[in-house]
Design an enzyme around this catalytic site. Structure first.
Site, short mmCIF file in Angstrom:
data_model
loop_
_atom_site.label_atom_id
_atom_site.label_comp_id
_atom_site.label_asym_id
_atom_site.label_seq_id
_atom_site.Cartn_x
_atom_site.Cartn_y
_atom_site.Cartn_z
N ASP A 58 0.83 -1.20 0.00
CA ASP A 58 0.00 0.00 0.00
C ASP A 58 0.87 1.26 0.00
OD1 ASP A 58 0.80 -0.62 2.60
OD2 ASP A 58 -1.06 0.05 3.53
N HIS B 295 8.67 -1.35 9.16
CA HIS B 295 7.92 -2.60 9.32
C HIS B 295 8.05 -3.53 8.12
CE1 HIS B 295 5.80 -0.79 12.76
NE2 HIS B 295 5.54 0.26 11.99
N ASP B 296 7.67 -3.02 6.93
CA ASP B 296 7.51 -3.88 5.76
C ASP B 296 8.83 -4.46 5.26
OD1 ASP B 296 4.90 -3.08 6.01
OD2 ASP B 296 4.90 -1.76 4.28
N VAL C 40 2.45 -6.58 2.26
CA VAL C 40 2.90 -5.72 3.36
C VAL C 40 1.90 -4.59 3.61
CG1 VAL C 40 5.34 -6.32 3.10
CG2 VAL C 40 4.41 -4.40 1.79
N ASP D 160 6.89 0.72 3.01
CA ASP D 160 6.71 -0.04 1.76
C ASP D 160 7.78 0.34 0.75
OD1 ASP D 160 3.46 -0.97 1.88
OD2 ASP D 160 3.99 0.82 3.02
N GLN E 299 6.10 9.40 13.82
CA GLN E 299 6.16 8.34 14.84
C GLN E 299 6.34 8.93 16.23
OE1 GLN E 299 5.82 4.96 14.64
NE2 GLN E 299 5.41 4.97 12.45
#
Length: 313
Positions: A11, A239-240, A124, A16, A227
């Site tokens: 996304d 994360h991804d 992801v 990403d 964040q």
């Protein structure tokens, strides 16, 4: 070295983009295609973001637009983290790169059906594209080598106290995937939050240089701000990108096999990945869940991929 054939389903937010950058450059990965789903922002925005990243880094991989809505629930976006565009921070040149005309779900089905069962799906973002593909053509299930996904948590969520954003954005789709019987690897928040990108990491990638170093800096400096504002973190987790790290070298990430169920009941636990860490249910494990990551190894891997974009001629 065997190259892992993957379809990256994303996304197109900040983390990403790091995953795309790594998957397209590392010699252990054969990135067949990028499929885009609504999630961090609406589909029109996430598609533009994916195309912008590919254009800037000269990644010549086909990009396909997929599901613009979740299967059942009302659509949500994460503009508090990813901004109005879904990828605020970097400034891109005018976009000339175009998406393919084929729908992402059709691309996933056709590619898997024509394969020898050697393709790994790497979602992801929300799992809408993957779930719809599974429902449209169940014959793809035995063709999927593995699904390595970013989503969920066995501890605390980040969009609600119970739920991580990707799963909460389409819990019903996640339920389809987690009950599919396909081998699953889950990089949840418990693991991905260990990859907090602090200013020293950003400076390291800036020193590495090239277009990917510049993009990393622009992306993560924006994430640093959101964040801290939203969660009080000292930096943004990527994360991804942990999914790509796992595919390159699974030994860098410790996993534990668990039975995982997605809560699709309305209420405070909607979208929770209920992970039976202690095996109290006695049900067979259906997911390898990420527990810890060797962060020194991981940032070294990210830097290796960043340096791969530096032109030597």
């Amino acid at each position: 070295m065997e190259k892992r054939k993957i379809i990256l389903d994303c996304d197109s937010g900040h983390d990403d983009a790091i995953a795309i950058m790594m998957a397209a450059k590392h010699p252990a990965i054969d990135l067949l295609g990028i499929t885009i789903v609504a999630g961090n922002q609406t589909l029109d925005k996430t598609l533009i973001n994916g195309l912008n990243v590919c254009q800037k880094l000269e990644i010549n991989v086909p990009v396909y637009a997929g599901m613009p809505q979740p299967i059942m629930r009302q659509q949500i976006v994460a503009d508090n983290i990813h901004g109005e565009t879904g990828l605020d921070g970097p400034v891109f040149e005018p976009l000339t790169r175009q998406a393919e005309s084929t729908h992402a779900v059709k691309y996933i089905i056709d590619t898997l059906m024509a394969s020898d069962g050697d393709i790994t799906l790497v979602p992801v973002g929300p799992l809408s594209n993957i779930a719809v593909a599974m429902r449209m053509q169940p014959a793809i299930l035995p063709k999927i080598r593995e699904i390595v996904l970013m989503g969920g948590a066995y501890g605390t969520g980040n969009f609600t106290p119970s739920a991580e954003f990707n799963i909460f954005a389409d819990p019903e789709a996640a339920r389809v995937v987690f009950t599919s019987g396909v081998p699953l690897v889950m990089m949840g928040l418990d693991l991905t939050n260990q990859t907090v990108c602090t200013p020293d990491v950003i400076a390291r990638m800036e020193r590495a240089g090239g277009p990917a170093g510049e993009l990393f800096s622009d992306i993560m400096n924006f994430t640093l701000k959101t964040q801290f504002e939203n969660y009080g973190l000292a930096g943004g987790p990527v994360h991804d990108a942990t999914c790509i790290g796992y595919l390159i070298n699974p030994d860098g990430i410790k996993t534990q096999e668990m039975y995982v169920e997605v809560d699709v009941n309305s209420g405070p636990c909607y979208g929770r990945t209920v992970c039976d860490e202690l095996g109290v249910l006695g049900k067979p494990a259906n997911t390898k869940v990420g527990i810890t990551i060797d962060t020194d190894w991981f940032w070294g891997l990210v830097e290796e991929c960043v340096r791969g974009y530096i032109k030597t001629h």
